[in-house]
Design a protein around this motif. Structure first.
Motif, mmCIF file in Angstrom:
data_model
loop_
_atom_site.group_PDB
_atom_site.id
_atom_site.type_symbol
_atom_site.label_atom_id
_atom_site.label_comp_id
_atom_site.label_asym_id
_atom_site.label_seq_id
_atom_site.Cartn_x
_atom_site.Cartn_y
_atom_site.Cartn_z
ATOM 1 N N ASP A 42 24.685 7.819 -11.791
ATOM 2 C CA ASP A 42 24.623 6.702 -10.845
ATOM 3 C C ASP A 42 26.029 6.221 -10.517
ATOM 4 O OD1 ASP A 42 24.157 4.420 -9.389
ATOM 5 O OD2 ASP A 42 22.738 3.552 -10.811
ATOM 6 N N MET A 43 26.448 6.392 -9.266
ATOM 7 C CA MET A 43 27.786 5.972 -8.845
ATOM 8 C C MET A 43 27.927 4.460 -8.732
ATOM 9 S SD MET A 43 29.933 8.431 -8.632
ATOM 10 C CE MET A 43 31.222 7.774 -7.580
ATOM 11 N N GLN A 44 26.812 3.723 -8.818
ATOM 12 C CA GLN A 44 26.874 2.270 -8.766
ATOM 13 C C GLN A 44 27.071 1.664 -10.154
ATOM 14 O OE1 GLN A 44 26.964 0.788 -5.756
ATOM 15 N NE2 GLN A 44 26.916 2.913 -5.057
ATOM 16 N N ARG A 45 27.098 2.518 -11.176
ATOM 17 C CA ARG A 45 27.253 2.001 -12.537
ATOM 18 C C ARG A 45 28.669 1.455 -12.725
ATOM 19 N NH1 ARG A 45 25.002 5.017 -17.986
ATOM 20 N NH2 ARG A 45 25.133 3.167 -19.340
ATOM 21 N N PRO A 46 28.808 0.315 -13.419
ATOM 22 C CA PRO A 46 30.143 -0.277 -13.629
ATOM 23 C C PRO A 46 31.070 0.678 -14.362
ATOM 24 C CG PRO A 46 28.420 -1.827 -14.225
ATOM 25 C CD PRO A 46 27.746 -0.522 -14.000
#
Length: 266
Positions: A42-46
């Motif tokens: 997931d590229m939205q993960r911090p």
């Protein structure tokens, strides 16, 4: 022969094009990573916090430096009861980048307290061997409310296993004896993970400690019966001229700890 079959045999590409379009298969979602919040990749993960790693002469950029070889201003002295000098200013000898315990110097205690963290320090027992068992280079890292990580000359020096270098004193002997020769500098990395508690103070996961002695794991996530969430530590005066240098502490970062920061930016 059927006309359609004849055309299909002569012009297979046309036959394929004439077939009705098949519905596209739905794209399979990737499995969740542990915790069930983010899926794999997931590229939205911090993103993890970026730090500068340590060198032989510097601490990591996210560390609190407690002793850099110059002074012990980050510590307070705990004098012995029988010492006429009851001042709280550390009086250990400081030279050549290290602090050495002096007779009746007393323990020195950190002024600050810490949560889950990595404690790094380097120590050396006297090069001149005097005494046996617990009488050789005895000191310790006294982690308040947790226990003592023993400091001792354990190179070819037999003593009770839960009291040798790398032991959590009186609790856990080290997994191996990774001691260097007397007088040589040695290192400890002590990782303290505080107990996880519910809102009523019930222990969900016990406190755990991991210790690396000279880069070798000698204690691996051993459970300890403490619920303390903030603590300091002391370096023990045990009547031996043990030396310390390069002392720092860094927080034990959590995965996805930057989630709230990222959401605020958005």
């Amino acid at each position: 022969m059927n006309r359609t079959l004849i055309i299909a045999s002569l012009f297979p590409a046309l036959a394929i094009a004439a077939d009705p379009a098949k519905p596209a298969e739905p794209k399979k979602e990737k499995p969740f990573t542990p915790g069930g919040i983010y899926r794999q990749g997931d590229m939205q993960r911090p993103r993890p916090t970026v730090i500068t790693p340590p060198t032989a002469a510097t601490a990591p950029s996210d560390a609190i430096v407690l002793f850099d070889g110059k002074d012990l201003s980050k510590f307070i002295r705990r004098p012995r009861k029988d010492d006429k000098d009851q001042s709280d200013a550390p009086n250990w000898k400081i030279e050549n980048g290290y602090a050495e315990i002096k007779p009746k110097g007393g323990d020195i205690d950190t002024k600050d307290k810490f949560g889950s963290c990595q404690i790094h320090l380097e120590w050396a027992t006297p090069s001149e061997v005097v005494g046996t068992s617990q009488g050789r280079g005895n000191s310790g890292v006294l982690i308040h409310g947790w226990g003592e990580v023993q400091v001792l000359d354990s190179y070819e020096n037999d003593t009770y296993p839960d009291g040798q270098a790398g032991a959590i004193y009186s609790k856990y002997p080290p997994l191996v004896n990774a001691s260097r020769k007397p007088g040589e500098w040695q290192s400890y990395d002590i990782i303290c993970e505080c107990a996880q508690l519910d809102d009523k103070g019930k222990v969900l996961q016990p406190a755990r400690m991991t210790v690396l002695h000279n880069g070798v794991i000698v204690q691996h996530a051993v459970p300890l019966e403490t619920t303390i969430q903030e603590f300091g530590f002391a370096l023990q005066d045990h009547h031996n001229p043990t030396r310390y240098r390069n002392i720092w502490v860094r927080p034990l970062h959590r995965r996805d700890e930057n989630a709230k920061k990222d959401e605020a930016v958005k």
